[in-house]
Scaffold this active site. Structure first.
Site, PDB file in Angstrom:
ATOM      1  CB  CYS A  70      -0.712   0.105   1.364  1.00 14.54           C
ATOM      2  SG  CYS A  70      -1.793   1.507   1.480  1.00 14.54           S
ATOM      3  CB  CYS A  73       1.109   1.534   4.940  1.00 12.69           C
ATOM      4  SG  CYS A  73      -0.522   0.678   4.813  1.00 12.69           S
ATOM      5  CG  HIS A 116      -3.791  -1.041   5.164  1.00 10.03           C
ATOM      6  ND1 HIS A 116      -3.651  -0.497   4.157  1.00 10.03           N
ATOM      7  CD2 HIS A 116      -4.479  -2.272   4.843  1.00 10.03           C
ATOM      8  CE1 HIS A 116      -3.985  -1.211   2.764  1.00 10.03           C
ATOM      9  NE2 HIS A 116      -4.657  -2.159   3.555  1.00 10.03           N
ATOM     10  CG  ASN A 156     -14.484   8.808  -3.796  1.00 10.69           C
ATOM     11  OD1 ASN A 156     -15.527   9.618  -3.399  1.00 10.69           O
ATOM     12  ND2 ASN A 156     -13.677   9.061  -4.750  1.00 10.69           N
ATOM     13  CG  HIS A 167      -4.136   3.629   3.954  1.00  6.55           C
ATOM     14  ND1 HIS A 167      -3.133   2.970   4.750  1.00  6.55           N
ATOM     15  CD2 HIS A 167      -4.337   4.800   4.875  1.00  6.55           C
ATOM     16  CE1 HIS A 167      -2.679   3.706   5.599  1.00  6.55           C
ATOM     17  NE2 HIS A 167      -3.475   4.617   5.830  1.00  6.55           N
ATOM     18  CG  HIS A 169      -7.277   7.429   0.801  1.00  5.65           C
ATOM     19  ND1 HIS A 169      -7.700   6.052   0.449  1.00  5.65           N
ATOM     20  CD2 HIS A 169      -7.107   8.044  -0.479  1.00  5.65           C
ATOM     21  CE1 HIS A 169      -7.872   5.882  -0.779  1.00  5.65           C
ATOM     22  NE2 HIS A 169      -7.816   6.970  -1.306  1.00  5.65           N
ATOM     23  CD  GLN A 171      -8.850  11.252  -4.615  1.00  3.19           C
ATOM     24  OE1 GLN A 171      -8.527  11.751  -5.417  1.00  3.19           O
ATOM     25  NE2 GLN A 171      -9.863  10.215  -4.592  1.00  3.19           N
TER      26      GLN A 171
END
Length: 361
Positions: A70, A73, A116, A156, A167, A169, A171
């Site tokens: 990933c 991470c 993660h 999303n 992971h 997250h 944007q």
């Protein structure tokens, strides 16, 4: 909050946001990266009056890597990632495969936690507050870029949504124009203002919703409700009770309460379809896929919207899922995709009732 800005090996900016002021961030990106090359281009659709970003370089972006590869991470030993340090609280960095770049705007990735296997709903209130502070800081920073007119923070979540990195997250898109959805809202605000002699449409909507049966939860400074004309099967709008145009306008009281309210809302979303454990163990549903979208006023005079100013806009978050029932998704088919006319399978009143029923314990 402590903020530390650094550069990745290819020149992209990376910013650490830390809970503790004494945290030192001096790790160096050891990857042999070439300079980032993008092909982002904004094209205007003269028939619809909107814009399309064409970004062919995104075809080569990272796609569903295994957990031990990933890129979000922390780096560890010889396994090097987008984050040079071995641990972090919250990190924001320029996307290596941006939809918008240069004169066409900017795209950033926001990593909510170094864990993660966690999720936004799994954050502590202190961690969630740090993410809010990072969103606010990035909104302020990006608003100063000459190419940026509107800043959009979003998450999303879930493979069904199209997420390619698992992971936790989100944007941030910094657009060089006012987005079509925001422009529609501003036109409605202008029309309502003229028709009522100055009344604010967002205030009127919030007053109506608080008096109806679609309230999901309410705090001292925030209120969450399923809108009267919800487009999605389960859709909740979260508003601060004091109207502000953007995240920068929130006062300390609203910032302090936000983590509790929002984390509760996300936990209820995971329980809609009885996915109480956040996974498939024991026969439960997988975590609810969703999009969480912050709507902020564009930066500028808004002259094209007939007397509307930034202060007439109301910051709010829209949270919705494309899952309409257990094991079934809401697809945007002919009416939605072809004519932008949504057909909702779940009555908003029932959706609000269901979200009240699944209050987390």
């Amino acid at each position: 909050m402590k903020k530390t800005s650094t550069r990745l090996a290819d020149g992209r900016e990376l910013v650490y946001y830390d809970l503790d002021d004494d945290t030192v961030r001096d790790a160096v990106d050891r990857r042999p990266l070439d300079a980032t090359a993008t092909t982002s281009e904004i094209r205007h659709d003269v028939l619809l009056g909107d814009s399309v970003a064409v970004a062919s370089h995104r075809q080569g972006r990272t796609y569903h890597p295994p957990a031990d590869e990933c890129p979000l991470c922390p780096s560890e030993g010889d396994r090097l990632s987008e984050i040079p340090d071995s641990a972090y609280d919250v990190v924001v960095f320029e996307n290596r495969f941006p939809s918008l770049a240069g004169d066409s705007g900017r795209c950033e990735v926001v990593c909510f936690t170094s864990d993660h296997h966690s999720s936004f709903a799994g954050l502590s209130e202190r961690q969630a507050r740090l993410v809010l502070d990072a969103w606010t800081d990035r909104t302020a920073e990006l608003s100063h870029l000459p190419s940026v007119e509107q800043v959009f923070c979003f998450e999303n979540r879930g493979a069904e949504i199209g997420v390619t990195l698992q992971h936790p997250h989100g944007q941030i898109y910094a657009y060089p124009f006012t987005t079509p959805r925001t422009a529609l809202m501003l036109r409605q605000v202008a029309a309502h203002k003229e028709a009522t002699g100055g009344e604010n449409l967002f205030d009127a909507v919030l007053e109506r919703e608080r008096a109806d049966e679609r309230i999901v939860l309410e705090g001292e400074h925030w209120v969450a409700f399923v809108p009267y004309a919800a487009h999605w099967p389960y859709e909740v709008h979260l508003y601060p009770k004091r109207r502000v145009p953007d995240l920068l306008g929130l006062d300390e009281a609203a910032r302090t309460e936000f983590p509790r309210v929002y984390l509760e809302l996300l936990k209820r979303f995971d329980r809609i379809f009885d996915g109480r454990d956040g996974g498939k163990e024991g026969g439960g549903e997988p975590p609810t896929p969703y999009i969480a979208a912050w709507h902020q006023a564009p930066f500028g005079t808004l002259e094209e919207f007939d007397g509307v100013t930034r202060d007439d806009f109301a910051l709010h978050l829209e949270l919705f899922t494309i899952r309409r029932t257990s094991g079934k998704l809401k697809f945007l088919a002919g009416s939605e995709s072809g004519m932008n006319v949504f057909i909702n399978d779940v009555p908003p009143e029932r959706a609000a009732e269901r979200l009240r029923e699944v209050a987390s314990s």
